[in-house]
Scaffold this motif. Structure first.
Motif, PDB file in Angstrom:
ATOM      1  N   SER A 532       0.830  -1.212   0.000  1.00 61.43           N
ATOM      2  CA  SER A 532       0.000   0.000   0.000  1.00 61.43           C
ATOM      3  C   SER A 532       0.863   1.260   0.000  1.00 61.43           C
ATOM      4  O   SER A 532       0.531   2.252  -0.660  1.00 61.43           O
ATOM      5  CB  SER A 532      -0.946  -0.004   1.200  1.00 61.43           C
ATOM      6  OG  SER A 532      -0.238   0.135   2.425  1.00 61.43           O
ATOM      7  N   LEU A 579      -5.547  -8.341  -1.006  1.00 62.57           N
ATOM      8  CA  LEU A 579      -6.881  -8.173  -0.424  1.00 62.57           C
ATOM      9  C   LEU A 579      -7.761  -9.387  -0.719  1.00 62.57           C
ATOM     10  O   LEU A 579      -8.558  -9.816   0.130  1.00 62.57           O
ATOM     11  CB  LEU A 579      -7.532  -6.903  -0.964  1.00 62.57           C
ATOM     12  CG  LEU A 579      -6.987  -5.577  -0.410  1.00 62.57           C
ATOM     13  CD1 LEU A 579      -7.585  -4.398  -1.168  1.00 62.57           C
ATOM     14  CD2 LEU A 579      -7.262  -5.447   1.087  1.00 62.57           C
ATOM     15  N   ASN A 583      -9.477 -11.732   2.028  1.00 65.31           N
ATOM     16  CA  ASN A 583     -10.905 -12.000   1.905  1.00 65.31           C
ATOM     17  C   ASN A 583     -11.203 -13.491   1.901  1.00 65.31           C
ATOM     18  O   ASN A 583     -12.169 -13.941   2.513  1.00 65.31           O
ATOM     19  CB  ASN A 583     -11.459 -11.360   0.633  1.00 65.31           C
ATOM     20  CG  ASN A 583     -12.089 -10.005   0.886  1.00 65.31           C
ATOM     21  OD1 ASN A 583     -13.244  -9.909   1.282  1.00 65.31           O
ATOM     22  ND2 ASN A 583     -11.303  -8.958   0.691  1.00 65.31           N
ATOM     23  N   GLN A 604      -5.528  -2.332  12.006  1.00 67.06           N
ATOM     24  CA  GLN A 604      -6.691  -1.966  11.201  1.00 67.06           C
ATOM     25  C   GLN A 604      -6.548  -0.595  10.555  1.00 67.06           C
ATOM     26  O   GLN A 604      -7.201  -0.306   9.542  1.00 67.06           O
ATOM     27  CB  GLN A 604      -7.977  -2.034  12.031  1.00 67.06           C
ATOM     28  CG  GLN A 604      -7.986  -1.232  13.305  1.00 67.06           C
ATOM     29  CD  GLN A 604      -9.231  -1.537  14.139  1.00 67.06           C
ATOM     30  OE1 GLN A 604     -10.341  -1.144  13.790  1.00 67.06           O
ATOM     31  NE2 GLN A 604      -9.039  -2.277  15.218  1.00 67.06           N
ATOM     32  N   PHE A 607      -5.830  -0.239   6.691  1.00 71.34           N
ATOM     33  CA  PHE A 607      -6.888  -0.429   5.688  1.00 71.34           C
ATOM     34  C   PHE A 607      -7.741   0.823   5.497  1.00 71.34           C
ATOM     35  O   PHE A 607      -8.479   0.913   4.520  1.00 71.34           O
ATOM     36  CB  PHE A 607      -7.789  -1.604   6.094  1.00 71.34           C
ATOM     37  CG  PHE A 607      -7.047  -2.903   6.236  1.00 71.34           C
ATOM     38  CD1 PHE A 607      -6.726  -3.655   5.124  1.00 71.34           C
ATOM     39  CD2 PHE A 607      -6.643  -3.364   7.490  1.00 71.34           C
ATOM     40  CE1 PHE A 607      -6.036  -4.862   5.245  1.00 71.34           C
ATOM     41  CE2 PHE A 607      -5.960  -4.562   7.629  1.00 71.34           C
ATOM     42  CZ  PHE A 607      -5.642  -5.308   6.502  1.00 71.34           C
ATOM     43  N   LYS A 611     -10.715   2.390   2.370  1.00 71.52           N
ATOM     44  CA  LYS A 611     -12.107   2.059   2.682  1.00 71.52           C
ATOM     45  C   LYS A 611     -13.058   2.607   1.633  1.00 71.52           C
ATOM     46  O   LYS A 611     -14.057   1.967   1.278  1.00 71.52           O
ATOM     47  CB  LYS A 611     -12.457   2.594   4.067  1.00 71.52           C
ATOM     48  CG  LYS A 611     -13.796   2.096   4.588  1.00 71.52           C
ATOM     49  CD  LYS A 611     -14.014   2.530   6.019  1.00 71.52           C
ATOM     50  CE  LYS A 611     -15.323   1.971   6.573  1.00 71.52           C
ATOM     51  NZ  LYS A 611     -15.537   2.387   7.991  1.00 71.52           N
ATOM     52  N   TYR A 617     -12.529  -0.546  -2.619  1.00 70.48           N
ATOM     53  CA  TYR A 617     -13.485  -0.467  -1.521  1.00 70.48           C
ATOM     54  C   TYR A 617     -14.293  -1.756  -1.364  1.00 70.48           C
ATOM     55  O   TYR A 617     -14.613  -2.164  -0.247  1.00 70.48           O
ATOM     56  CB  TYR A 617     -14.425   0.735  -1.705  1.00 70.48           C
ATOM     57  CG  TYR A 617     -15.457   0.556  -2.797  1.00 70.48           C
ATOM     58  CD1 TYR A 617     -16.712   0.027  -2.520  1.00 70.48           C
ATOM     59  CD2 TYR A 617     -15.162   0.930  -4.113  1.00 70.48           C
ATOM     60  CE1 TYR A 617     -17.652  -0.143  -3.525  1.00 70.48           C
ATOM     61  CE2 TYR A 617     -16.086   0.770  -5.107  1.00 70.48           C
ATOM     62  CZ  TYR A 617     -17.339   0.222  -4.819  1.00 70.48           C
ATOM     63  OH  TYR A 617     -18.256   0.054  -5.807  1.00 70.48           O
ATOM     64  N   VAL A 620     -12.191  -4.165   0.565  1.00 69.59           N
ATOM     65  CA  VAL A 620     -11.951  -3.718   1.940  1.00 69.59           C
ATOM     66  C   VAL A 620     -13.240  -3.796   2.771  1.00 69.59           C
ATOM     67  O   VAL A 620     -13.198  -3.950   3.992  1.00 69.59           O
ATOM     68  CB  VAL A 620     -11.384  -2.281   1.938  1.00 69.59           C
ATOM     69  CG1 VAL A 620     -11.202  -1.759   3.353  1.00 69.59           C
ATOM     70  CG2 VAL A 620     -10.063  -2.235   1.177  1.00 69.59           C
ATOM     71  N   GLU A 621     -14.362  -3.758   2.093  1.00 73.44           N
ATOM     72  CA  GLU A 621     -15.647  -3.755   2.803  1.00 73.44           C
ATOM     73  C   GLU A 621     -15.814  -4.998   3.672  1.00 73.44           C
ATOM     74  O   GLU A 621     -16.302  -4.924   4.808  1.00 73.44           O
ATOM     75  CB  GLU A 621     -16.787  -3.664   1.781  1.00 73.44           C
ATOM     76  CG  GLU A 621     -18.142  -3.381   2.406  1.00 73.44           C
ATOM     77  CD  GLU A 621     -19.203  -3.112   1.360  1.00 73.44           C
ATOM     78  OE1 GLU A 621     -20.387  -3.141   1.722  1.00 73.44           O
ATOM     79  OE2 GLU A 621     -18.831  -2.876   0.184  1.00 73.44           O
ATOM     80  N   ILE A 623     -13.443  -6.758   5.014  1.00 72.52           N
ATOM     81  CA  ILE A 623     -12.525  -6.646   6.154  1.00 72.52           C
ATOM     82  C   ILE A 623     -13.158  -5.801   7.244  1.00 72.52           C
ATOM     83  O   ILE A 623     -13.084  -6.134   8.442  1.00 72.52           O
ATOM     84  CB  ILE A 623     -11.172  -6.056   5.690  1.00 72.52           C
ATOM     85  CG1 ILE A 623     -10.460  -7.042   4.758  1.00 72.52           C
ATOM     86  CG2 ILE A 623     -10.290  -5.709   6.887  1.00 72.52           C
ATOM     87  CD1 ILE A 623      -9.180  -6.516   4.155  1.00 72.52           C
ATOM     88  N   TYR A 624     -13.844  -4.715   6.857  1.00 75.64           N
ATOM     89  CA  TYR A 624     -14.492  -3.868   7.865  1.00 75.64           C
ATOM     90  C   TYR A 624     -15.745  -4.522   8.447  1.00 75.64           C
ATOM     91  O   TYR A 624     -16.127  -4.233   9.587  1.00 75.64           O
ATOM     92  CB  TYR A 624     -14.795  -2.492   7.283  1.00 75.64           C
ATOM     93  CG  TYR A 624     -13.617  -1.572   7.463  1.00 75.64           C
ATOM     94  CD1 TYR A 624     -13.434  -0.873   8.656  1.00 75.64           C
ATOM     95  CD2 TYR A 624     -12.652  -1.436   6.466  1.00 75.64           C
ATOM     96  CE1 TYR A 624     -12.338  -0.045   8.838  1.00 75.64           C
ATOM     97  CE2 TYR A 624     -11.552  -0.616   6.636  1.00 75.64           C
ATOM     98  CZ  TYR A 624     -11.402   0.080   7.831  1.00 75.64           C
ATOM     99  OH  TYR A 624     -10.296   0.888   8.025  1.00 75.64           O
TER     100      TYR A 624
END
Length: 746
Positions: A532, A579, A583, A604, A607, A611, A617, A620-621, A623-624
């Motif tokens: 990243s 990612l 996932n 966290q 990430f 987001k 996104y 990443v969604e 992960i959140y």
């Protein structure tokens, strides 16, 4: 060492004069027929003389000048074939005449070595046509020749086919024993010499390439090919030591050392005529020279492809709708390699799949002990040749691949590979790294493999120095090493293919992760953070460069912008792939991997920038969703207790039981597979020859090698200021050859 004397010189009974005369006869201008007694006398000599290297070279030069007229190389090869056939007949008969066997053996051995010596000189110093592998039509056929020899001489006079038939038949039919070891070794040396015509060709096989002995080997009957492949594999598996009687050459009278003398050292396979003229004695040699040479002869054979020109019809339509047809020549490869097919169909002596399926397989095939082959390969995986053979078997032989995948001791194969990858920055070649990573990718295509490696616990990993790995699963170690390889490559090598292979393997493993260790989980999140940061830096640079282009419209700026955009796209793909890996673990294996949840919760914040990122996104969604689930439950208890690492981990374990995956978006489960190009010769042929030259102790005139750059050529190009271009060109070519071999299976 000029023309042959009419009679042997007499020096008071000294046999050296006879030897001098016979060698001079062989390299001289006078042609001796096949039936001449000169051939028997030449091959029966103990050859005790020690000649200086320059005299040997002079003899070779004289031979090169006279061979076109005398055809003595062709005749010597016929006598070599005849000796081998007679020896095979003697071994198969009930005749126990040891003296007769010994005499035949000596003649075959001397014929093999002398053929190798002069054939090598002709190949590396002249054109293939100057081998003159045919006889004059007027050449009389000697009385008593075996029928197959008569057929060859009277038909096409295809001497290379005759000699390869005899050599492969002898190798395939004769067990290796202390009494046959030296001849087996010399026949393998002869094959390396005979096949070295490939070194004269460029890296791209072409229809004008001349490889008469390789083509002759490919033309042999399937039964002979299968026997030869079986013997080469068994010799590699058995790893015979050089017998004591081979260390001072077997066939000299009394205690006198002969011209063909073996060195009683670690380099025991190096033969002297008299001073290592045929092979290179600069290295330490191998403890198992017969096994090494068997392996590399097999690798050369299975990776050979003959290029031919084929007619292709082309239709041309003009404006008035009239049609004309023309024929053009196109570059294609021959239908198949018989040795590759034999290896691909090799089966285990202990088990044949036809026993279960009830299908009988027609024709001969190779049967070898897979267990012994597996054990030998695992023991030798620090050697590039062993890795290449393992790759060839896993890629081409479904029987062996199935055998490997059901083994319960997978650590015996994976641990040497992982340790070599761990030490890759110190001494490992890039080709060896590629082959090992491809092996891991091939194995990771099997779900049972991915599951089983996480259930095998390693008490310790003493060679891993950065972190104490105690009671770590083999799967966790594999994740750690693959991530370490990616991170090292990002900082040092910047090889896109290597990155893709590592990440593809991790993606195949992800849905099957089971109790991934804390360290492996941390390294995976750290990998995302590292990528990243690189992505953000490139994104900023690309944005700045686009702004500058609006002001300055120079071509140079445009080129730089394209390079940055291409690199940004690469890191976008890498980041998405990591990612995807996270996932897959969270979607399919979260309850079994509390440590990965802990690692994500602990870091966290890394990430957060993605987001709402348009490219990331949706990945990443999920992960959140996981973070929200565990954070909300932790918040309800945070005021009641103090949190330590162990308490947080136990909290995650407890709440994993109530995890139902609600709110998680289901993405297509990634599955990558390896597919070899239809014609990968440009990569493998130079590679196997570099291995053969380095491991078999075989030297070759570097100025004659066109198959790959040799060190002194690279040094000269560096002196001319072209070194960077050469290095970059070779690197680019290798990458082009092995890219596009990883495919995504939807």
């Amino acid at each position: 060492m000029g023309g042959a004397a009419s009679t042997p010189r007499s020096t008071g009974g000294d046999d050296v004069s006879v030897e001098e005369y016979l060698i001079a006869t062989f390299v001289g201008e006078k042609s001796f027929p096949l039936a001449s007694d000169v051939w028997n006398k030449l091959l029966e000599l103990p050859l005790r003389s020690r000649w200086p290297r320059d005299r040997v070279h002079q003899a070779c030069q004289l031979f090169a000048q006279s061979n076109g007229n005398t055809r003595h190389l062709a005749k010597l090869l016929i006598h070599l074939s005849w000796c081998l056939q007679e020896l095979l007949q003697a071994y198969s008969s009930d005749d126990d005449d040891d003296d007769a066997h010994s005499s035949l053996y000596k003649k075959a051995l001397n014929a093999t070595y002398i053929s190798s010596l002069f054939l090598k000189h002709l190949i590396e110093n002249g054109k293939i046509e100057e081998l003159h592998l045919s006889l004059d039509e007027s050449e009389p056929v000697p009385h008593g020749f075996v029928m197959v020899c008569v057929c060859v001489l009277m038909a096409d006079q295809d001497i290379q086919n005759f000699v390869m038939h005899s050599v492969l038949s002898f190798i395939g039919s004769t067990e290796v024993s202390p009494n046959s070891y030296v001849l087996h070794q010399e026949l393998l040396n002869f094959m390396v010499v005979a096949m070295s015509t490939q070194l004269l060709s460029g890296p791209s096989p072409g229809p004008r390439d001349a490889n008469p002995f390789l083509d002759a080997a490919m033309a042999q009957e399937k039964s002979i090919v299968c026997m030869a492949v079986r013997r080469l594999l068994l010799s590699y598996i058995s790893r015979h030591h050089t017998p004591p009687n081979a260390k001072t050459y077997l066939y000299s009278d009394g205690d006198s050392p002969g011209i063909l003398e073996r060195v009683g050292s670690a380099a025991a396979t190096f033969v002297l005529l008299p001073l290592n003229y045929l092979v290179n004695n600069t290295g330490d040699g191998s403890k198992y020279p017969l096994a090494e040479c068997s392996l590399h002869v097999l690798l050369i054979l299975i990776h050979y492809q003959k290029s031919i020109l084929s007619d292709e019809s082309m239709t041309d339509k003009s404006d008035d709708s009239s049609t004309s047809e023309s024929v053009s020549k196109v570059h294609v490869f021959s239908s198949g390699n018989t040795f590759t097919k034999a290896l691909a169909n090799a089966r285990d002596v202990e088990f044949d799949r036809s026993d279960l399926e009830g299908n009988a397989y027609s024709g001969p095939h190779v049967r070898i002990p897979f267990a012994s082959l597996f054990d030998t390969l695992c023991m030798c995986l620090s050697d590039e040749g062993a890795v290449l053979l393992l790759y060839s078997l896993l890629q081409g032989n479904s029987y062996f691949k199935e055998y490997v995948l059901v083994r319960t001791d997978m650590d015996t194969m994976l641990m040497p590979i992982l340790e070599t990858l761990y030490n890759a920055s110190r001494r490992t070649s890039s080709n060896q790294i590629y082959m090992m990573l491809i092996v891991l990718l091939i194995l990771s295509q099997d779900s049972s493999f991915n599951s089983s490696i996480h259930k095998m616990i390693l008490p310790s990993v003493p060679w891993y120095k950065e972190h104490l790995l105690h009671q770590t699963s083999l799967g966790s170690l594999m994740v750690i090493i693959l991530i370490r390889t990616v991170q090292h490559n990002l900082s040092k090598l910047r090889d896109v293919y290597l990155q893709t292979t590592c990440l593809a393997t991790l993606a195949n493993m992800a849905p099957h992760a089971h109790h991934l260790s804390a360290y492996a989980s941390q390294r995976l999140v750290s990998l995302f953070y590292m990528l990243s940061r690189k992505y953000n830096k490139l994104s900023d640079l690309t944005g700045d460069k686009l702004q500058s282009i609006k002001i300055s419209l120079t071509g140079e700026d445009d080129s730089v912008s394209e390079d940055l955009a291409a690199e940004l796209q690469i890191f976008t793909d890498f980041l998405r792939l990591v990612l995807d890996i996270l996932n897959a673990i969270l979607t399919y294996a979260l309850p079994r991997n509390p440590e990965i949840v802990y690692a994500i919760m602990h870091r966290q914040e890394v990430f957060q920038p993605f987001k709402n990122h348009p490219r990331f996104y949706e990945l990443v969604e999920n992960i959140y969703t996981v973070l929200d689930f565990f954070n909300s439950r932790m918040d309800t208890q945070r005021s009641d207790r103090e949190w330590s690492v162990q308490k947080v981990l136990q909290f995650i374990i407890d709440n994993c039981r109530s995890w139902r995956g609600e709110g998680m978006k289901m993405f297509t489960q990634l599955h990558f597979s390896y597919e070899q190009e239809s014609h990968p010769e440009e990569f493998f042929i130079p590679y196997v020859w570099q291995l053969a030259l380095s491991r078999c102790g075989f030297s070759f005139n570097p100025d004659a090698i066109n198959l790959f750059p040799v060190p002194h050529q690279v040094e000269e190009q560096i002196e001319d200021g072209k070194g960077d271009e050469v290095e970059e060109g070779e690197e680019k070519k290798v990458k082009e050859l092995i890219e596009q071999r990883i495919v995504f299976d939807p």
